[in-house]
Design a protein around this motif. Sequence first.
Motif, PDB file in Angstrom:
ATOM      1  N   ASP A   1       4.554   0.173   5.037  1.00 35.63           N
ATOM      2  CA  ASP A   1       5.765  -0.167   4.299  1.00 35.63           C
ATOM      3  C   ASP A   1       6.563   1.081   3.959  1.00 35.63           C
ATOM      4  OD1 ASP A   1       5.583  -2.935   4.149  1.00 35.63           O
ATOM      5  OD2 ASP A   1       4.446  -2.917   2.277  1.00 35.63           O
TER       6      ASP A   1
ATOM      7  N   PRO B   1       6.480  -1.928  -3.310  1.00 37.77           N
ATOM      8  CA  PRO B   1       6.194  -3.029  -2.374  1.00 37.77           C
ATOM      9  C   PRO B   1       5.368  -4.136  -3.017  1.00 37.77           C
ATOM     10  CG  PRO B   1       5.821  -0.902  -1.325  1.00 37.77           C
ATOM     11  CD  PRO B   1       6.038  -0.627  -2.775  1.00 37.77           C
TER      12      PRO B   1
ATOM     13  N   GLU C   1       0.879 -11.091   7.233  1.00 39.98           N
ATOM     14  CA  GLU C   1       0.102 -10.094   6.489  1.00 39.98           C
ATOM     15  C   GLU C   1      -1.395 -10.311   6.615  1.00 39.98           C
ATOM     16  OE1 GLU C   1       2.992  -8.804   2.759  1.00 39.98           O
ATOM     17  OE2 GLU C   1       1.452 -10.335   2.463  1.00 39.98           O
TER      18      GLU C   1
ATOM     19  N   ALA D   1       1.908   3.122   2.624  1.00 34.92           N
ATOM     20  CA  ALA D   1       3.223   2.896   2.028  1.00 34.92           C
ATOM     21  C   ALA D   1       3.893   4.230   1.738  1.00 34.92           C
ATOM     22  CB  ALA D   1       3.099   2.090   0.740  1.00 34.92           C
TER      23      ALA D   1
ATOM     24  N   TYR E   1      -3.585   0.033   5.034  1.00 36.21           N
ATOM     25  CA  TYR E   1      -2.273  -0.078   4.397  1.00 36.21           C
ATOM     26  C   TYR E   1      -1.729   1.304   4.068  1.00 36.21           C
ATOM     27  CZ  TYR E   1       1.488  -1.419   1.263  1.00 36.21           C
ATOM     28  OH  TYR E   1       2.719  -1.564   0.684  1.00 36.21           O
TER      29      TYR E   1
ATOM     30  N   ILE F   1      -0.686  -2.294   8.144  1.00 36.69           N
ATOM     31  CA  ILE F   1       0.631  -2.563   7.566  1.00 36.69           C
ATOM     32  C   ILE F   1       1.184  -1.247   7.056  1.00 36.69           C
ATOM     33  CG2 ILE F   1       1.937  -3.793   5.790  1.00 36.69           C
ATOM     34  CD1 ILE F   1      -0.307  -5.890   5.746  1.00 36.69           C
TER      35      ILE F   1
ATOM     36  N   ARG G   1       9.108  -2.441   7.352  1.00 36.08           N
ATOM     37  CA  ARG G   1       7.674  -2.719   7.460  1.00 36.08           C
ATOM     38  C   ARG G   1       7.283  -2.772   8.929  1.00 36.08           C
ATOM     39  NH1 ARG G   1       4.285  -7.444   4.538  1.00 36.08           N
ATOM     40  NH2 ARG G   1       4.013  -5.692   3.117  1.00 36.08           N
TER      41      ARG G   1
END
Length: 285
Positions: A110, A117, A102, A166, A164, A108, A219
């Motif tokens: 998810d 998460p 990470e 998600a 990031y 990233i 992920r």
Amino acid sequence: MMGDTGRRRRSGPRQAAWEFFGAELKNRREEADLTQAELGMRVFVSGGYIGQFEQAIRKPQLDVAQRLDHILQTDGFFERMWRKLIKDSPYADYFAAAAELEGLATQICDFAPTVVPGLLQTAEYARAVAIATNPYVTDEYLEEMITARLERGRILKDATRPMYWAILHEGALRLPVGGPAAMAEQLDRMAALMGSRKAVVQILPYAAGAHASMGGMMRLMEFEDAPPTAYAEAQFAGNLVDDPAVVKRAQRAYDLLRAAALSPEASLALVESAAEDHRRCASTT
């Protein structure tokens, strides 16, 4: 630093131990009169990977550590050290390698079908998840786990934070983990990260029906100077891979999830609405 990219590595005793692992690997490789490329070819990774292992930028998986022992004739040294470092990790064995990456990732992504998460979790939410998973957990271990999880979440506030993204199933918003008050707090934190543009979050609504990741969470991670990885997790097991064909299939599944999810704006509105629902529930109990 990660090469010349400016990505920061985590500091502390465990990082120092991985640096010792890398230094020993370099010493044993040079004693064997092998270049990074030559050793990489023999253990089925690139020479660049060997360089990243030696600099403690990236951690090898267990099978690579075992092959290093075999090629360098180190009598299980690298496997024993790998197992010790993973065992001492505050994360589950199957997730530890993914957690280590990470701090190195530039992006990233998810997908979470049932649970918020870890990077987005509050302390109370994390506490409730941990106790539900293991009702006999000790207070000491519980606090260690929560501290580790919150520490992970801080990368979203760093100047060098990864991008990031998600996608959460709507069910993850509705389940009152830790009770309605704790759940409202959790969704408030998520909404704040969305509103401050530290994270892009989309919600996959119930109405979407079947979706591209019915098997569970997923992920994807990308790096400046290493291949992308895909991580999938089931109950008490996880699988971290960087095989290009597998990662490509995972990316295709994630793209389909993005297409089926609500827009970020509509998702934020739903998160805020769900937080208010939980708050009203908390006020009547």
